[in-house]
Design an enzyme around this catalytic site. Structure first.
Site, short mmCIF file in Angstrom:
data_model
loop_
_atom_site.label_atom_id
_atom_site.label_comp_id
_atom_site.label_asym_id
_atom_site.label_seq_id
_atom_site.Cartn_x
_atom_site.Cartn_y
_atom_site.Cartn_z
N ARG A 1 -4.08 -0.43 6.08
CA ARG A 1 -3.92 -0.18 7.51
C ARG A 1 -4.98 -0.93 8.31
O ARG A 1 -4.87 -1.03 9.53
CB ARG A 1 -3.99 1.32 7.78
CG ARG A 1 -2.81 2.08 7.15
CD ARG A 1 -2.83 3.54 7.52
NE ARG A 1 -1.66 4.23 7.00
CZ ARG A 1 -1.71 5.26 6.19
NH1 ARG A 1 -2.87 5.73 5.79
NH2 ARG A 1 -0.61 5.83 5.77
N TYR B 1 1.76 -0.15 4.72
CA TYR B 1 2.32 0.11 3.39
C TYR B 1 3.82 -0.16 3.38
O TYR B 1 4.37 -0.70 2.40
CB TYR B 1 2.05 1.55 2.97
CG TYR B 1 0.59 1.94 2.94
CD1 TYR B 1 -0.42 0.98 2.85
CD2 TYR B 1 0.20 3.27 3.04
CE1 TYR B 1 -1.76 1.34 2.84
CE2 TYR B 1 -1.14 3.65 3.02
CZ TYR B 1 -2.11 2.67 2.93
OH TYR B 1 -3.44 3.03 2.91
N HIS C 1 -1.50 9.81 -1.86
CA HIS C 1 -0.67 9.19 -2.88
C HIS C 1 0.82 9.36 -2.61
O HIS C 1 1.63 8.47 -2.89
CB HIS C 1 -0.97 9.80 -4.26
CG HIS C 1 -2.25 9.36 -4.86
ND1 HIS C 1 -2.75 9.89 -6.04
CD2 HIS C 1 -3.16 8.43 -4.47
CE1 HIS C 1 -3.90 9.30 -6.34
NE2 HIS C 1 -4.17 8.43 -5.39
N LYS D 1 -4.39 8.40 -10.69
CA LYS D 1 -4.52 9.83 -10.98
C LYS D 1 -5.42 10.49 -9.93
O LYS D 1 -6.28 9.82 -9.35
CB LYS D 1 -5.06 10.02 -12.41
CG LYS D 1 -6.37 9.25 -12.71
CD LYS D 1 -7.59 9.96 -12.14
CE LYS D 1 -8.81 9.14 -12.19
NZ LYS D 1 -9.88 9.66 -11.33
#
Length: 344
Positions: free
Chosen positions: A51, A72, A93, A111
């Site tokens: 961004r 994105y 995420h 993760k």
């Protein structure tokens, strides 16, 4: 959750063109991934999105990405991006992962996949609904030492594994606005580093049936340290420690009926596996074998990347080494740990 095969150590080359990767979120871990991609077979870094256009431009210049995007969505819509690596902070995420999956783009997401079971389920459902590959990026499982560990377990070298001890910790300077301590960004020891010893315990011993956790909270309410005692299916046990308040050796060991396996620190990226086997003697148990399986490597993420390439070449929707069922169960266990601590 039995021990998977070790075929991931040397996956077949991807037929046709190399997989063109797009990275969402140009932070530190994205740089590590870009290094791994350079060392891996079958893929190239094509694009990066942030961004902040200046950050995207700097990352693209440093790591050789052909394109940079200021959103994105633009990266996901890029027709020359074949697969997406999501490296945003934990709490961010879900949105790019779900968007990429709905666009039919395979995703490797850092993760923990989701910061809680509900978010995790939303992401897994997007993979199922779209029929598109998704894997939680627990890169440790693909390292040579972990492949060797699975081999030793499959060969019953140490007999039946009965207990796992694993710890990971470092002293982080407290900053309420840093991602490690900010609840809005998914901060806390469990989500950031506890996931590594927890996944190892589950890899060796299978599903967790009972959790007893204790620890301490940071002023922001996230878990600063945690000790979790786990009971697994079949009556086996594990003890995992994660801390943002103290430096720990970062080692792990698997105790079996006829020996033990030791992973040196850091246990999330060990360079070797030590195998100690025992046998009965008139004077009691004795060590009859002490072997170190050398597994030196540069980088480390290339093994995970090559595994994803192999999965895509086979048309798989999930990894046989880090399947969705494990991701789902891991999210549940981490939620139980945090709930018992009263973490935000």
């Amino acid at each position: 959750m039995g021990a998977p095969t070790n075929g991931t150590a040397a996956p077949p080359p991807v037929p046709g063109s190399a997989v063109r990767w797009g990275i969402v979120g140009p932070g530190h871990i994205a740089g590590v991934f870009a290094q791994g991609l350079r060392l891996a077979r079958g893929g190239t870094l094509h694009a990066v999105a942030s961004r902040d256009p200046a950050r995207a431009a700097a990352f693209a210049a440093e790591h050789g990405a052909a394109r940079r995007h200021g959103s994105y969505d633009d990266l996901i819509a890029d027709p020359e991006v074949d697969a997406v690596y999501v490296a945003t902070p934990h709490a961010h995420h879900a949105a790019p992962t779900v968007a990429a999956l709905r666009a039919g783009k395979p995703v490797l997401c850092e993760k923990p996949l989701g910061i809680d079971p509900a978010t995790t389920e939303q992401m897994l459902a997007a993979s199922a609904d779209s029929g598109t590959f998704l894997m939680e990026a627990l890169w440790s499982r693909f390292l040579p030492a972990y492949v060797a560990l699975r081999d030793e377990l499959a060969a019953h070298t140490i007999g039946r594994p009965e207990h796992v001890e694993a710890e990971l910790g470092f002293r982080a300077s407290y900053d309420a606005g840093h991602r490690l301590f900010d609840p809005a960004l998914g901060g806390g020891a469990t989500l950031d580093i506890g996931v590594y010893p927890l996944q190892l315990a589950m890899l060796v011993l299978g599903p967790v049936e009972d959790v007893t956790a204790s620890g301490s909270l940071a002023p922001t309410g996230v878990d600063a340290s945690v000790v979790a005692e786990l009971r697994h299916a079949g009556g086996t046990t594990s003890r995992v420690v994660a801390s943002l308040t103290e430096d720990l050796p970062g080692t792990a060991q698997v105790l079996g009926t006829h020996g033990r396996l030791e992973l040196p620190g850091p246990m999330y990226a060990p360079q070797a596996l030590r195998v100690l086997t025992t046998a009965a003697s008139p004077d009691g148990p004795e060590i009859v074998s002490d072997t170190t399986l050398a597994a030196p490597f540069e980088g480390g993420m290339q093994f995970q990347v090559e595994h994803v390439h192999a999965c895509l070449a086979q048309g798989l929707r999930e990894s046989p080494v880090m399947p969705h069922a494990v991701t789902r169960h891991l999210a549940s266990v981490m939620a139980q740990v945090r709930r018992q601590l009263g973490a935000v």
